[in-house]
Write an enzyme that holds these catalytic residues in place. Structure first.
Site, PDB file in Angstrom:
ATOM      1  N   ASP A 368       0.859  -1.300  -0.015  1.00 14.24           N
ATOM      2  CA  ASP A 368       0.017  -0.089  -0.026  1.00 14.24           C
ATOM      3  C   ASP A 368       0.729   1.199  -0.070  1.00 14.24           C
ATOM      4  O   ASP A 368       1.884   1.403   0.655  1.00 14.24           O
ATOM      5  CB  ASP A 368      -0.742  -0.036   1.341  1.00 14.24           C
ATOM      6  N   LYS A 477      -1.260  -8.174  -5.092  1.00 17.54           N
ATOM      7  CA  LYS A 477      -2.110  -8.509  -4.193  1.00 17.54           C
ATOM      8  C   LYS A 477      -3.077  -7.631  -4.140  1.00 17.54           C
ATOM      9  O   LYS A 477      -3.268  -6.443  -4.249  1.00 17.54           O
ATOM     10  CB  LYS A 477      -1.084  -8.170  -2.834  1.00 17.54           C
ATOM     11  N   ASP A 535     -11.112 -18.160   1.466  1.00 15.74           N
ATOM     12  CA  ASP A 535     -12.185 -19.193   1.250  1.00 15.74           C
ATOM     13  C   ASP A 535     -11.891 -19.964  -0.198  1.00 15.74           C
ATOM     14  O   ASP A 535     -11.087 -19.384  -0.988  1.00 15.74           O
ATOM     15  CB  ASP A 535     -13.649 -18.494   1.194  1.00 15.74           C
ATOM     16  N   GLU A 615      22.074 -11.945  10.721  1.00 11.56           N
ATOM     17  CA  GLU A 615      20.640 -12.522  10.536  1.00 11.56           C
ATOM     18  C   GLU A 615      20.677 -12.565   9.265  1.00 11.56           C
ATOM     19  O   GLU A 615      19.761 -13.566   8.622  1.00 11.56           O
ATOM     20  CB  GLU A 615      19.681 -11.281  11.014  1.00 11.56           C
TER      21      GLU A 615
HETATM   22  C1  GLA Z   1      -4.231  -4.992   4.741  1.00 12.44           C
HETATM   23  C2  GLA Z   1      -3.322  -6.126   4.453  1.00 12.44           C
HETATM   24  C3  GLA Z   1      -1.867  -5.752   4.817  1.00 12.44           C
HETATM   25  C4  GLA Z   1      -1.504  -4.638   4.142  1.00 12.44           C
HETATM   26  C5  GLA Z   1      -2.361  -3.460   4.480  1.00 12.44           C
HETATM   27  C6  GLA Z   1      -2.088  -2.145   3.617  1.00 12.44           C
HETATM   28  O1  GLA Z   1      -4.315  -4.838   6.222  1.00 12.44           O
HETATM   29  O2  GLA Z   1      -3.664  -7.176   5.084  1.00 12.44           O
HETATM   30  O3  GLA Z   1      -0.960  -6.673   4.595  1.00 12.44           O
HETATM   31  O4  GLA Z   1      -1.594  -4.801   2.758  1.00 12.44           O
HETATM   32  O5  GLA Z   1      -3.688  -3.655   4.102  1.00 12.44           O
HETATM   33  O6  GLA Z   1      -3.101  -1.358   3.813  1.00 12.44           O
END
Ligand code: GLA
Length: 729
Positions: A368, A477, A535, A615
């Protein structure tokens, strides 16, 4: 043939490799359910039905005597108003305002292959899966409509699917007030009901309770299948365990409102119903129109809950998920969200990606914040054009840079929502779902677009395509970050408003289908604030779904455990995130976070630049190990070894290759107690006669399964072990 028909008796027996399902149209034309359970000789099981004069249980008018009542008979598709007062599958309203209805058998048809459903997800047969279809048509006694009951018999998958089509063949409009997709009446025996409840950041917790008298139900009226209850549940005998006993699964291939219930009646019979929740639903069916109720997938296992889950794992992996990534290895990704949230520019992302490439990550996902005016979650949704000022470059430049590091590139969208502070909303306020004269319910400061409208979808689709065409993008996504409310569509008349929630889901599917058709190589990950739309309906379009916004490894044990009952590991989006964890502030070892994330699609969600060289070296090794075990984890048989609720000390699970030649045992120590002895874990699914090697020590499979394996001592809380077990050659 998987469907055996006794024409004289109108007895229909459906056979899969290990299960049998039977129904019979009786002398009055009522379609009775006579059996569901282990496969046996296809005998007429209607001998198990009791005919008796039951007080206050009415008789159909043509019944010869008082011994026949639909109120007590096991039915295949009960309808409101027939004298059956239990929960019902179908409720219609005729144009004269009446509801009472009776259905009678009319005809049947058997087809080779598995039916498909236009515009809706469905399990499909591949070349090596045998499948047949049975369609039984019932007609209402007032001769207004047909009910076509679809049965898909997937022999090798041990799955029986169902769907329903209602067709108005009269000159009068009817209203469908409730059309559930599946009813199964269990006449005899006690059962436990297993459901999966939760909330945002805590989805799919397994709950097992006895089926009691009355109605026990779960469902969603949130417009999406929801974090709160999952459209998957199962019924087991009280004595059934992970490895033994009868159990039945019911899974709804739909991503909107649903209802799933058990109804134990006055004679201790248990009715199961599943389908679209009638709460937000009323469908106007004009002459010659038809309505399609989504598919349910049912499975039976004689060998406990684990075997039942593996039926769904296999079927959903191979016969529900589609596209390139059904079989191709999915890239190990780094997602920017928990690493930088909205606080990034192009350079920062490139710096992250460079480090990510160094440690073996294969796909970089910009979450986002890259579009419109979007530096917080209060504005910008709906404006799907790249914010080049924020990025400091074009999307193509960013994508090219990321690709030049040897990485693939992915991007986040939330196509179904709009912020009031957006150009889209300012131009088209009527495109958001809202009821005239009432202010809409806000959630995360956003509204939901009316995806039942083609023009709205077209616009968003065009915007998305423009972005996707402007740069090389291999992953999307697809998110939805609120529950749907204020369901009203400006283009529909008053008596069609009850269709909006259903049309919305159809619209969503239609748009996803367009996306996968245009970009067949695109990997799409579903998401709904984590697992709010986890789902099987979504899995038909997106082969993986972000499992939860909770990335804490210990919390994830319960979430992924619950999810595993109805969904394969390959569908569960799971990432290693930083510590202390963002949601719980808990610290867990980096290795444990990887153990848990590897039992999913596997990726990272942190700022790699903030990791120490040590790490990073550990992560490089984790990615190497995951790739080595990829096939075993994603396609192997999954075994739950402990239930996190009952086992406060440690949790374990296991993957076994199909031929039994290797396995991966994963355990997490939940509590450390001083001066303890070593824990013993009995393995599952190995070949008893094979000799296996663990760290060069030989064990017969039978010893590992019957005696067990002594786990190493955990040195610290939440330490985990990944133990590779290979057949000695
Ligand atoms: C949702 C998604 C997160 C992220 C935020 C972005 O909560 O599950 O993984 O992508 O939105 O706003």
């Amino acid at each position: 043939m998987a469907i055996i028909l006794d024409e004289k008796k109108l007895l229909f027996t459906l056979l899969t490799n290990h299960s049998m399902y039977q129904m019979k149209a009786d002398r009055y034309g009522a379609l009775l359910h006579t059996y569901y359970g282990p496969k046996g000789i296809p005998f007429d099981y209607s001998y198990l039905i009791t005919y008796a004069d039951h007080g206050f249980s009415g008789n159909p008018y043509d019944a010869e005597n008082r011994l026949y009542s639909l109120d007590v008979l096991p039915q295949e598709y009960p309808v409101y108003g027939s004298g059956d007062y239990r929960s019902t599958a179908l409720k219609v309203r005729y144009d004269d305002g009446t509801n009472a209805c009776e259905l009678r058998y009319l005809r049947h048809e058997i087809q080779e292959g598995k039916y498909s459903l236009c515009g809706l997800p469905a399990v499909y047969a591949s070349n090596d899966t045998k499948a047949d279809t049975l369609i039984i048509t019932l007609e209402d006694t007032r001769k207004r409509f047909y009910v076509h009951l679809y049965y898909g018999v997937m022999e090798d998958l041990d799955l029986i699917t169902r769907a329903v089509r209602i067709e108005n063949h009269s000159d009068n409009t009817i209203y469908l007030e409730q059309v559930l997709s599946t009813c199964v009446d269990f006449q005899h025996g006690d059962y436990d009901l297993h459901t999966f409840y939760g909330r945002h950041v805590k989805e799919r917790t397994h709950q097992r309770v006895p089926v009691s008298h009355g109605v026990q139900s779960v469902g969603s009226t949130r417009g999406a299948s929801s974090h709160q209850y999952n459209p998957f549940f199962l019924l087991s005998r009280p004595e059934a365990t992970e490895d033994t006993g009868d159990c039945y699964g019911f899974s709804f291939l739909y991503s909107g409102d649903f209802l799933a219930l058990s109804d134990k009646d006055q004679y201790n019979q248990t009715r199961i119903l599943m389908g679209i929740h009638p709460g937000n639903f009323c469908y106007r069916l004009d002459p010659s129109e038809s309505f399609l109720a989504p598919e349910t997938a049912m499975a039976y296992s004689a060998n406990g809950l684990g075997a039942l889950s593996r039926i769904y794992h296999k079927a959903y992996r191979n016969n529900l998920c589609r596209g390139k990534y059904k079989t191709s290895r999915r890239p190990v990704l780094l997602n920017s969200w928990e690493g930088v949230y909205f606080d990034f520019d192009g350079q920062k992302l490139i710096d992250m990606a460079r480090e990510a490439a160094d440690i073996g990550v294969e796909l970089f996902v910009m979450d986002d914040g890259w579009f419109g005016k979007r530096d917080l979650d209060v504005s910008g949704l709906g404006d799907w054009y790249v914010n080049e000022t924020k990025l400091g470059c074009s999307l193509k430049e960013l994508s090219d840079e990321i690709h030049s590091l040897g990485l693939q590139f992915g991007i986040w969208f939330e196509p179904e929502c709009v912020n009031e502070d957006s150009n889209l909303y300012r131009e088209h306020p009527d495109w958001a779902l809202r009821v005239p004269g009432k202010e809409p319910v806000r959630s995360r400061d956003q509204l939901v677009l009316d995806f039942s409208r083609e023009d709205v979808r077209e616009y968003i689709t065009k915007q998305m395509f423009q972005v996707l065409d402007s740069a090389r993008i291999e992953y999307v996504k697809w998110d939805l970050n609120r529950s749907i409310s204020d369901i009203y569509s400006a283009l529909l008349p008053a008596d069609r408003q009850g269709e909006v929630a259903y049309r919305y889901v159809l619209g969503l599917y239609n748009m996803l289908e367009k996306l996968i058709t245009r970009y067949p190589d695109l990997l799409i990950e579903g998401c709904c604030g984590g697992g709010g739309r986890f789902d099987p309906g979504m899995l038909y379009y997106t082969p993986q779904i972000w499992c939860s916004d909770d990335t804490d490894a210990i919390e994830r044990l319960t979430i992924q455990y619950g999810s595993s009952f109805g969904y394969p590991i390959s569908t569960m989006g799971s990432h290693v995130s930083k510590c202390p964890n963002e949601q719980t502030h808990r610290n867990t070892p980096l290795e444990t976070r990887a153990t848990v994330a590897m039992s999913g699609t596997f990726g990272y969600e942190l700022d790699v630049n903030k990791m120490s060289p040590e790490e990073k070296a550990v992560v490089t090794e984790q990615i190497r190990e995951f790739k080595k075990h990829y096939d075993l984890i994603q396609n192997g048989d999954y075994y739950r070894l402990t239930n996190p609720k009952d086992n406060p000390d440690f949790h374990g699970w296991e993957f076994v290759s199909e031929d039994g030649s290797e396995a991966l045992l994963c355990t997490v120590a939940l509590q450390i107690s001083p001066n303890a002895s070593r824990r013993c874990m009995r393995l599952k699914g190995l070949c008893p006669d094979k000799i296996y090697l663990i760290d060069d020590v030989e064990y017969p499979g039978s010893a590992l399964m019957n005696g067990g394996y002594l786990l190493p001592f955990a040195q610290e809380e939440y330490e985990s072990f990944r133990i590779h077990i290979v057949e000695k050659r």
